[in-house]
Design an enzyme around this catalytic site. Structure first.
Site, PDB file in Angstrom:
ATOM      1  N   SER A 157      29.705  58.685  24.620  1.00 38.30           N
ATOM      2  CA  SER A 157      28.817  58.535  23.465  1.00 38.30           C
ATOM      3  C   SER A 157      27.338  58.715  23.793  1.00 38.30           C
ATOM      4  O   SER A 157      26.532  58.927  22.892  1.00 38.30           O
ATOM      5  CB  SER A 157      29.016  57.149  22.850  1.00 38.30           C
ATOM      6  N   GLU A 228      41.618  60.661  36.026  1.00 43.98           N
ATOM      7  CA  GLU A 228      40.737  60.650  37.193  1.00 43.98           C
ATOM      8  C   GLU A 228      39.817  59.451  36.988  1.00 43.98           C
ATOM      9  O   GLU A 228      38.891  59.508  36.175  1.00 43.98           O
ATOM     10  CB  GLU A 228      39.967  61.976  37.271  1.00 43.98           C
ATOM     11  N   CYS A 262      32.246  59.048  41.124  1.00 39.21           N
ATOM     12  CA  CYS A 262      33.514  58.414  41.500  1.00 39.21           C
ATOM     13  C   CYS A 262      33.793  58.611  42.982  1.00 39.21           C
ATOM     14  O   CYS A 262      34.361  57.746  43.632  1.00 39.21           O
ATOM     15  CB  CYS A 262      34.649  58.965  40.638  1.00 39.21           C
ATOM     16  N   GLU A 359      34.452  48.475  42.300  1.00 41.96           N
ATOM     17  CA  GLU A 359      33.664  49.696  42.489  1.00 41.96           C
ATOM     18  C   GLU A 359      32.208  49.407  42.096  1.00 41.96           C
ATOM     19  O   GLU A 359      31.960  48.809  41.051  1.00 41.96           O
ATOM     20  CB  GLU A 359      34.237  50.798  41.585  1.00 41.96           C
TER      21      GLU A 359
HETATM   22  P1  NDP Z   1      34.288  54.689  30.246  1.00 41.71           P
HETATM   23  O1  NDP Z   1      35.553  54.819  30.955  1.00 41.71           O
HETATM   24  O2  NDP Z   1      34.166  53.599  29.245  1.00 41.71           O
HETATM   25  O3  NDP Z   1      33.917  56.074  29.540  1.00 41.71           O
HETATM   26  C1  NDP Z   1      34.528  57.307  29.871  1.00 41.71           C
HETATM   27  C2  NDP Z   1      35.019  57.980  28.608  1.00 41.71           C
HETATM   28  O4  NDP Z   1      36.102  57.229  28.059  1.00 41.71           O
HETATM   29  C3  NDP Z   1      33.978  58.045  27.500  1.00 41.71           C
HETATM   30  O5  NDP Z   1      34.145  59.235  26.790  1.00 41.71           O
HETATM   31  C4  NDP Z   1      34.325  56.859  26.643  1.00 41.71           C
HETATM   32  O6  NDP Z   1      33.845  56.962  25.314  1.00 41.71           O
HETATM   33  C5  NDP Z   1      35.826  56.892  26.703  1.00 41.71           C
HETATM   34  N1  NDP Z   1      36.472  55.614  26.422  1.00 41.71           N
HETATM   35  C6  NDP Z   1      36.063  54.387  26.756  1.00 41.71           C
HETATM   36  N2  NDP Z   1      36.941  53.458  26.338  1.00 41.71           N
HETATM   37  C7  NDP Z   1      37.933  54.119  25.712  1.00 41.71           C
HETATM   38  C8  NDP Z   1      39.125  53.711  25.029  1.00 41.71           C
HETATM   39  N3  NDP Z   1      39.480  52.429  24.945  1.00 41.71           N
HETATM   40  N4  NDP Z   1      39.895  54.661  24.481  1.00 41.71           N
HETATM   41  C9  NDP Z   1      39.555  55.953  24.574  1.00 41.71           C
HETATM   42  N5  NDP Z   1      38.447  56.398  25.176  1.00 41.71           N
HETATM   43  C10 NDP Z   1      37.638  55.501  25.760  1.00 41.71           C
HETATM   44  O7  NDP Z   1      33.150  54.551  31.311  1.00 41.71           O
HETATM   45  P2  NDP Z   1      31.755  53.778  31.164  1.00 41.71           P
HETATM   46  O8  NDP Z   1      30.775  54.743  30.700  1.00 41.71           O
HETATM   47  O9  NDP Z   1      31.885  52.529  30.381  1.00 41.71           O
HETATM   48  O10 NDP Z   1      31.510  53.369  32.664  1.00 41.71           O
HETATM   49  C11 NDP Z   1      32.074  52.167  33.162  1.00 41.71           C
HETATM   50  C12 NDP Z   1      32.643  52.345  34.539  1.00 41.71           C
HETATM   51  O11 NDP Z   1      33.601  53.406  34.538  1.00 41.71           O
HETATM   52  C13 NDP Z   1      31.664  52.755  35.600  1.00 41.71           C
HETATM   53  O12 NDP Z   1      30.961  51.673  36.090  1.00 41.71           O
HETATM   54  C14 NDP Z   1      32.589  53.378  36.611  1.00 41.71           C
HETATM   55  O13 NDP Z   1      33.191  52.377  37.377  1.00 41.71           O
HETATM   56  C15 NDP Z   1      33.636  54.042  35.780  1.00 41.71           C
HETATM   57  N6  NDP Z   1      33.358  55.479  35.589  1.00 41.71           N
HETATM   58  C16 NDP Z   1      33.985  56.350  36.392  1.00 41.71           C
HETATM   59  C17 NDP Z   1      33.728  57.700  36.271  1.00 41.71           C
HETATM   60  C18 NDP Z   1      34.392  58.688  37.132  1.00 41.71           C
HETATM   61  O14 NDP Z   1      33.826  59.748  37.380  1.00 41.71           O
HETATM   62  N7  NDP Z   1      35.619  58.447  37.573  1.00 41.71           N
HETATM   63  C19 NDP Z   1      32.779  58.212  35.296  1.00 41.71           C
HETATM   64  C20 NDP Z   1      32.182  57.205  34.466  1.00 41.71           C
HETATM   65  C21 NDP Z   1      32.486  55.893  34.635  1.00 41.71           C
HETATM   66  P3  NDP Z   1      32.532  56.164  24.852  1.00 41.71           P
HETATM   67  O15 NDP Z   1      31.418  56.679  25.663  1.00 41.71           O
HETATM   68  O16 NDP Z   1      32.427  56.485  23.415  1.00 41.71           O
HETATM   69  O17 NDP Z   1      32.819  54.714  25.119  1.00 41.71           O
END
Ligand code: NDP
Length: 454
Positions: A157, A228, A262, A359
């Site tokens: 978002s 991932e 990540c 993490e």
């Molecule tokens: P999120 O996992 O919340 O966001 C990643 C994507 O998933 C966004 O598009 C988000 O949408 C979407 N999403 C979140 N919750 C849901 C749900 N219940 N159902 C469907 N889609 C969902 O990551 P955050 O931005 O909150 O980051 C939090 C933590 O996630 C970080 O601290 C890190 O640990 C991990 N992370 C890992 C990444 C990686 O590369 N593996 C990348 C980013 C985060 P929206 O933005 O609308 O919530």
């Protein structure tokens, strides 16, 4: 979470977007599905031509795309440029090799003719994060479109302008409008999209929590998913390592993307004979980093992407310190505007502290001292995650031992973990499942169809 561009350097809200309504989502699903019926019959050559055009558009206007990323999530501009170029590379890679990866495979059997053919599945949903707002999407889209699928992107978002720009790029390259569409929706709207019959599979990069949610919905409706998720990658330094080089790479490994990757090196596991020297080197190099405006050329570290990421990191660090960790440097957010967190090193990490079990998504290095290689491997594996790992040593026996025993989707020897389009990328344990990139990546979202002719 509001769909908006909020500059992480200043905290200023620059633009907000309304989430799509149910009718608008329906329209996009319909377009995706009807487009697929034609697109699946297109030749590899025509898909490859368009992917090559995508690469050219990316490269020609790299500063424009890079600026958007820096504006929305704060990565240093120069790394944003590098990200754009890597996106162009993955497009060229699949344009060149995709047809070969998916060519029919003849198998000798009792039939007069039998073979395996790889056919597209249909509409694939990608739920993507903000940390590499272009790369995560292109890493998914290039193989997916090359295989003849069509894509729907639900981006994070906080990067809506990146999401819209990416859809414009695919359209500009000549792909029909329904081949790649951006869905500006909230996370709560993802479930209905996964459940829709026209959507055939889903991939998510992000947190464990989001992964669990998406995979459980996909599981209920029996659709393929690729996940991932996070990593808490170990960076193991053994006695015979080139310490100067290891420490230099450690800085890049930990600090790339303001520490929000990540596959960042997060846990530095160093054998005791060289631990004081490594700590000193790391400290000197961290102290030399410049934190500030991510648009400035000499900035090494910009702000964290959102106030929530900063608050979570701060909470983890404080709790670890309260439980007894020693702060080598940093340890508190910077005062003033923006989501700035300084380079931080924690050591003497207590058992059961967040640094031991969670993490850390930001510029915080966790330094562990161990007696020997056996304990280094045990500590490296003492996590629920298993994305990447690296080890620094010249000793062949120790290298073989690490290859055999470290629980991770990849092991890098005398280098930091990085993704390479030619090699599969993904994790084990709670880091997710499935693979991206290389030949494995393009075969995730295809029907591996067996043909038998009597
Ligand atoms: P999120 O996992 O919340 O966001 C990643 C994507 O998933 C966004 O598009 C988000 O949408 C979407 N999403 C979140 N919750 C849901 C749900 N219940 N159902 C469907 N889609 C969902 O990551 P955050 O931005 O909150 O980051 C939090 C933590 O996630 C970080 O601290 C890190 O640990 C991990 N992370 C890992 C990444 C990686 O590369 N593996 C990348 C980013 C985060 P929206 O933005 O609308 O919530």
């Amino acid at each position: 979470m509001m769909i908006a561009t909020i500059n992480p350097t200043t905290g200023e809200t620059l633009q907000t977007f309304m989430a799509l309504t149910a009718t608008e989502i329906e329209h996009k699903l319909d377009l995706a599905d009807s487009t697929f019926q034609n697109y699946r019959k297109s030749s590899f050559e025509s898909r490859a031509d368009k992917l090559l055009k995508v690469a050219t558009i990316l490269e020609d206007d790299a500063p424009e795309w890079a600026r958007l990323m820096t504006l929305e999530m704060g990565k240093p501009f120069q790394s944003a440029i590098a990200e754009v170029n890597k996106c162009a590379l993955v497009c060229r890679y699949y344009a060149e090799h995709g047809a070969d990866f998916l060519k029919d495979r003849v198998v000798e059997t009792d039939a007069s003719y039998s073979y395996v053919t790889y056919q597209p599945l249909g509409v694939i949903l990608a739920v993507m994060p903000w940390n590499f707002p272009f790369w995560q999407v292109f890493r998914f889209a290039a193989p997916t479109l090359m295989a003849g699928n069509v894509a729907l992107l639900k981006h994070a978002s906080n990067v809506p302008q990146c999401a819209l720009a990416i859809a414009t790029i695919f359209k500009g390259a000549g792909f029909a409008k329904g081949v790649f569409q951006s869905l500006l929706i909230e996370s709560g709207q993802v479930e209905q999209v996964i459940r829709d019959d026209r959507v055939k599979a889903v991939t998510l990069t992000g947190s464990e929590l989001a992964g669990q949610k998406v995979a459980s919905v996909a599981g209920e409706v029996l659709k393929k998913s690729v996940l991932e998720l996070g990593g808490s990658d170990p960076f193991i330094v053994l006695e015979d390592a080139d310490l100067e080089e290891a420490a230099t790479v450690a800085v890049e490994g930990r600090m790339r993307n303001n520490g929000q990757s990540c596959i960042a090196s997060k846990r530095f596991i160093v054998v005791e004979a060289i631990a004081p020297k490594f700590e000193k080197l790391l400290l000197e190099k961290f102290q030399a980093l410049k934190i500030g405006d991510p648009m400035a050329e000499d900035t090494d570290i910009g702000p964290l992407a959102t106030p929530a990421i900063l608050a979570e990191l701060n909470h983890q660090v404080q709790k670890t310190i309260d439980m007894g960790a020693r702060v080598v440097m940093g340890g508190k957010p910077l005062q003033g505007k923006g989501n700035f967190y300084p380079p931080t090193i924690l050591t003497n990490i207590p058992e059961d502290s967040p640094a031991m079990t969670e993490e850390f998504f930001g510029p915080v290095a966790l330094l562990f001292t161990v007696k020997d290689v056996q304990r280094a491997i045990a500590l490296a594996n003492n996590t629920s995650l298993g994305l990447g790992a690296c080890v620094w040593t010249q000793n062949e026996k120790n290298i073989e031992r690490c290859i055999r025993d470290i629980e991770a989707g990849s092991l890098f020897i005398n280098d930091m973990v990085k993704s390479d389009v030619r090699l599969p990328f993904g994790g084990i344990k709670r880091s997710g499942y499935g693979r991206e990139l290389s030949v494995e990546g393009i075969r995730e979202f295809v029907n591996i169809k067996t043909i038998w002719q009597k």
